[in-house]
Scaffold this active site. Sequence first.
Site, PDB file in Angstrom:
ATOM      1  N   GLY A  10       3.007   6.991  37.634  1.00 23.12           N
ATOM      2  CA  GLY A  10       2.549   6.508  38.935  1.00 23.12           C
ATOM      3  C   GLY A  10       1.039   6.369  38.939  1.00 23.12           C
ATOM      4  NE  ARG A  72       7.331   6.364  38.317  1.00 19.51           N
ATOM      5  CZ  ARG A  72       6.507   7.401  38.461  1.00 19.51           C
ATOM      6  NH1 ARG A  72       6.299   8.209  37.444  1.00 19.51           N
ATOM      7  NH2 ARG A  72       5.908   7.617  39.607  1.00 19.51           N
ATOM      8  CG  ASP A 104       5.725  15.486  34.347  1.00 14.65           C
ATOM      9  OD1 ASP A 104       5.465  14.328  34.732  1.00 14.65           O
ATOM     10  OD2 ASP A 104       6.620  16.179  34.866  1.00 14.65           O
ATOM     11  CB  THR A 126       0.139  14.088  38.587  1.00 21.51           C
ATOM     12  OG1 THR A 126       0.994  14.231  39.731  1.00 21.51           O
ATOM     13  CG2 THR A 126      -0.244  15.486  38.137  1.00 21.51           C
ATOM     14  CG  ASP A 128       3.429  14.875  42.613  1.00 18.74           C
ATOM     15  OD1 ASP A 128       2.989  14.198  43.560  1.00 18.74           O
ATOM     16  OD2 ASP A 128       4.559  14.698  42.116  1.00 18.74           O
ATOM     17  CG  ASP A 130       3.642  18.193  39.081  1.00 16.38           C
ATOM     18  OD1 ASP A 130       2.812  17.487  38.480  1.00 16.38           O
ATOM     19  OD2 ASP A 130       4.798  17.798  39.344  1.00 16.38           O
ATOM     20  NE  ARG A 172       9.042  12.839  40.123  1.00 13.54           N
ATOM     21  CZ  ARG A 172       9.640  11.665  40.253  1.00 13.54           C
ATOM     22  NH1 ARG A 172      10.905  11.615  40.617  1.00 13.54           N
ATOM     23  NH2 ARG A 172       9.006  10.541  40.001  1.00 13.54           N
TER      24      ARG A 172
HETATM   25  O1  F6P Z   1       4.684  11.694  40.251  1.00 10.63           O
HETATM   26  C1  F6P Z   1       3.856  11.244  41.245  1.00 10.63           C
HETATM   27  C2  F6P Z   1       4.644  10.639  42.369  1.00 10.63           C
HETATM   28  O2  F6P Z   1       3.695  10.173  43.277  1.00 10.63           O
HETATM   29  C3  F6P Z   1       5.654  11.583  43.021  1.00 10.63           C
HETATM   30  O3  F6P Z   1       5.113  12.414  43.978  1.00 10.63           O
HETATM   31  C4  F6P Z   1       6.650  10.595  43.585  1.00 10.63           C
HETATM   32  O4  F6P Z   1       7.932  11.179  43.693  1.00 10.63           O
HETATM   33  C5  F6P Z   1       6.657   9.505  42.590  1.00 10.63           C
HETATM   34  O5  F6P Z   1       5.412   9.531  41.946  1.00 10.63           O
HETATM   35  C6  F6P Z   1       6.918   8.138  43.178  1.00 10.63           C
HETATM   36  O6  F6P Z   1       6.992   7.228  42.154  1.00 10.63           O
HETATM   37  P1  F6P Z   1       7.095   5.642  42.303  1.00 10.63           P
HETATM   38  O7  F6P Z   1       5.709   5.113  42.375  1.00 10.63           O
HETATM   39  O8  F6P Z   1       7.782   5.224  41.061  1.00 10.63           O
HETATM   40  O9  F6P Z   1       7.847   5.346  43.554  1.00 10.63           O
END
Ligand code: F6P
Length: 344
Positions: A10, A72, A104, A126, A128, A130, A172
Site C-alpha cells: 500500500g 501488491r 511486511d 507502513t 499501520d 506494525d 489490519r
Molecule cells: O497495510 C496497510 C493498509 O493501509 C492496511 O491498513 C489496509 O488494510 C490495507 O493497507 C488496505 O490496502 P488496499 O490499499 O489494498 O486497499
Amino acid sequence: MRFGLLTGGGDCPGLNAVIRAVVRRGLEQEGDTFWGFRYGWAGVLAGETMELTFESTAGLLPRGGTILGTSRTNPFADGADGLSLIAHALERAQLDVLIPIGGDDTLSVALRMAEAGMPVVGVPKTIDNDLNATDFTFGFHTAVQIATDAIDRLHTTAESHNRVMVLEVMGRHAGWIATYAGMAGGADAILVPERPFDVKELCARLVHRHRRGRTFSIVVVAEGATPKESLATSTTHEGTDAFGHERLGGIGAALAEEIEEQTGFESRVTVLGHVQRGGTPTAYDRVLATRFGVAAIDAARGGRFGVMVALQGTDIVEVPLADALREPKLLDPAFYETAEVFFA
Ligand code: F6P
C-alpha cells in the site's frame, strides 16, 4: 555502482521523500546511477525501470504517493521461482544492490533474497506501524494526524445531534492508528485487533456516560478489530491479495447499527479509508523518511546487506531483516491502558 529501488504494498506518505533522500545522498558519489522499478515487484518481473536523477527527484519531499507506483504483486505467487526471476531482473538492469521500500509483505521478499545471499537493504514503510524492530515507520504519523482531525470534526457534529459517532480507521493486525488518534482526539472507546471487544459491555459504558449527562460519544474502531460475539458485519470481500490478505472493512457500520439497537442512541459511521494514506506527509514523516533514505544508501554502499534501516529511540540503526519480520509489532498493553483512562 548501480542502485535499484522499488516501492511495494500500500502507498504511504513519505515514500517519495525516501526516494529523494536515497538519490541525493547517492549522487554525492560521482558515477553512480539510480534505477527505480515501476509498481513494486511487478516492475521487477516485467523489467520495467526508470532512471532516478537529481532532476526527476526534485520537489518530491512534500509529495504523497510514490512516483514509482506500487502494487501488491508477489514474485513467489502461484509457486513461481521468485528468486530466479528477481536475480534475472537485477542482472538485466545491471544492478549492484536493490533497496525495496515496503511493509511486511514487500520486505518478506527482501528477506528471501537476503537468505539467498543477494544484495538487498530494506526500508520499513507502513501507515499501520506494525513492523517490528523499528519504533516507528514513516506514514504512521501522517495517518494519525488525519484520523485525529477527523475525530475533532466528528466531535462538533456529534455534539450538535446527540449522536454516537463511530470512526473506522485502518489497522489490519494492530491498533496503533486507532489508539494514537483516539487518545489524541479524546475518544470514548477505542477498539483494536489485539483485544476482541464485548459489544454489550461497550454499550453499557456508553449508556453510563450518557446517564452522567454527556449527550454524545465517539468510538474509534480499527478495521481489524473483532467482537467477542459475532456481529452481522459486511467485512468479507471476495478473495485475498497475492500475499493472502483479505480486504477488511465493514466493522464500523455493523457496530454503529448494533450500538443504536442496544442503546437507542442515534449512531452514525465514518469510514476514513484511504484518505489516511493520501496527501502530503507531516514534517515528522518527512524527516523520518529522509533519515531512512540516507541510512539505506549508506548501508548499501557499505555492502551491509540483509538489513533493514530502523528507528530505535532517536537513532537510526541497521537491524537484520529477519528481526523486523518475525511477528507483527502489536500494541504495547501499557500504552493502551493509558488510553483507557479516558474511556466512557
Ligand atoms: O497495510 C496497510 C493498509 O493501509 C492496511 O491498513 C489496509 O488494510 C490495507 O493497507 C488496505 O490496502 P488496499 O490499499 O489494498 O486497499
